[in-house]
Design an enzyme around this catalytic site. Sequence first.
Site, mmCIF file in Angstrom:
data_model
loop_
_atom_site.group_PDB
_atom_site.id
_atom_site.type_symbol
_atom_site.label_atom_id
_atom_site.label_comp_id
_atom_site.label_asym_id
_atom_site.label_seq_id
_atom_site.Cartn_x
_atom_site.Cartn_y
_atom_site.Cartn_z
ATOM 1 N N CYS A 131 23.210 61.029 51.170
ATOM 2 C CA CYS A 131 23.358 62.013 50.003
ATOM 3 C C CYS A 131 24.488 63.250 50.600
ATOM 4 O O CYS A 131 25.237 63.438 49.816
ATOM 5 C CB CYS A 131 22.213 62.853 49.558
ATOM 6 S SG CYS A 131 20.791 61.504 48.814
HETATM 7 C C1 BEZ Z 1 19.798 59.256 52.339
HETATM 8 O O1 BEZ Z 1 20.322 60.003 51.352
HETATM 9 O O2 BEZ Z 1 20.200 59.383 53.365
HETATM 10 C C2 BEZ Z 1 18.461 58.448 51.958
HETATM 11 C C3 BEZ Z 1 17.671 59.122 51.076
HETATM 12 C C4 BEZ Z 1 16.555 58.067 50.740
HETATM 13 C C5 BEZ Z 1 16.317 57.298 51.382
HETATM 14 C C6 BEZ Z 1 17.153 56.618 52.427
HETATM 15 C C7 BEZ Z 1 18.347 57.376 52.686
#
Ligand code: BEZ
Length: 212
Positions: free
Chosen positions: A45
């Site tokens: 994200c």
């Molecule tokens: C991320 O944004 O890195 C992420 C969020 C939820 C699960 C796996 C990765």
Amino acid sequence: MSLKLGEIAPDFVQDSTEGPIRFHDWAGSSWVILFSHPKDFTPVCTTELGAVAKLKREFDKRNVKVIGLSVDPVRDHKAWAGDIAETQGQALNFPLIGDADRKVSQLYGMIHEKANDTLTVRSVFVIDPNKKVRLTFTYPASTGRNFDEILRVVDSLQLTDNYKVATPVNWKPGEDVIIVPALQDPEEIKRRFPKGYKTLKPYLRVTPQPNL
Ligand code: BEZ
């Protein structure tokens, strides 16, 4: 609930990093890309939000407003914003909705219970100036999206609306486009496509991109 193409994107009021947002008023006469991410302070994200902020000029050129969302509260979004600026070399320049009560997530079907019963998946909605949903897609939490592809779809949708053309497989801006099959009047075709066109089949007519 799942939103379908052509439906009106539901209106809502929700808090954001730029204050309370009444969605339809905020969208005004712009196109909108509304996208969710699973969680603040997560790596994928963080990279996505930095990349979207870097595309601001591209969104502006196309009259597109972008708005992100997760079920974290606005205070967390604000605390995380510093990390995004620090690690991605770009500060946020669009609002992030804090959907702690899941009001918008539920309205837009952004929680897919069998994937995760509390967090939003990576949903994307492209909404046109009439508030109609024109694209939806969903990525898994572990896969960052390709926002260049989302811009490419916006380009294609805007060409269709403005010039009655569709875009072929793997089309990139600048390449030939397809005259929509519904357009049959030879005089109108001549007027709309002064650069000419090739008829490969009666239903497959290609022409240079008309707005170049
Ligand atoms: C991320 O944004 O890195 C992420 C969020 C939820 C699960 C796996 C990765």
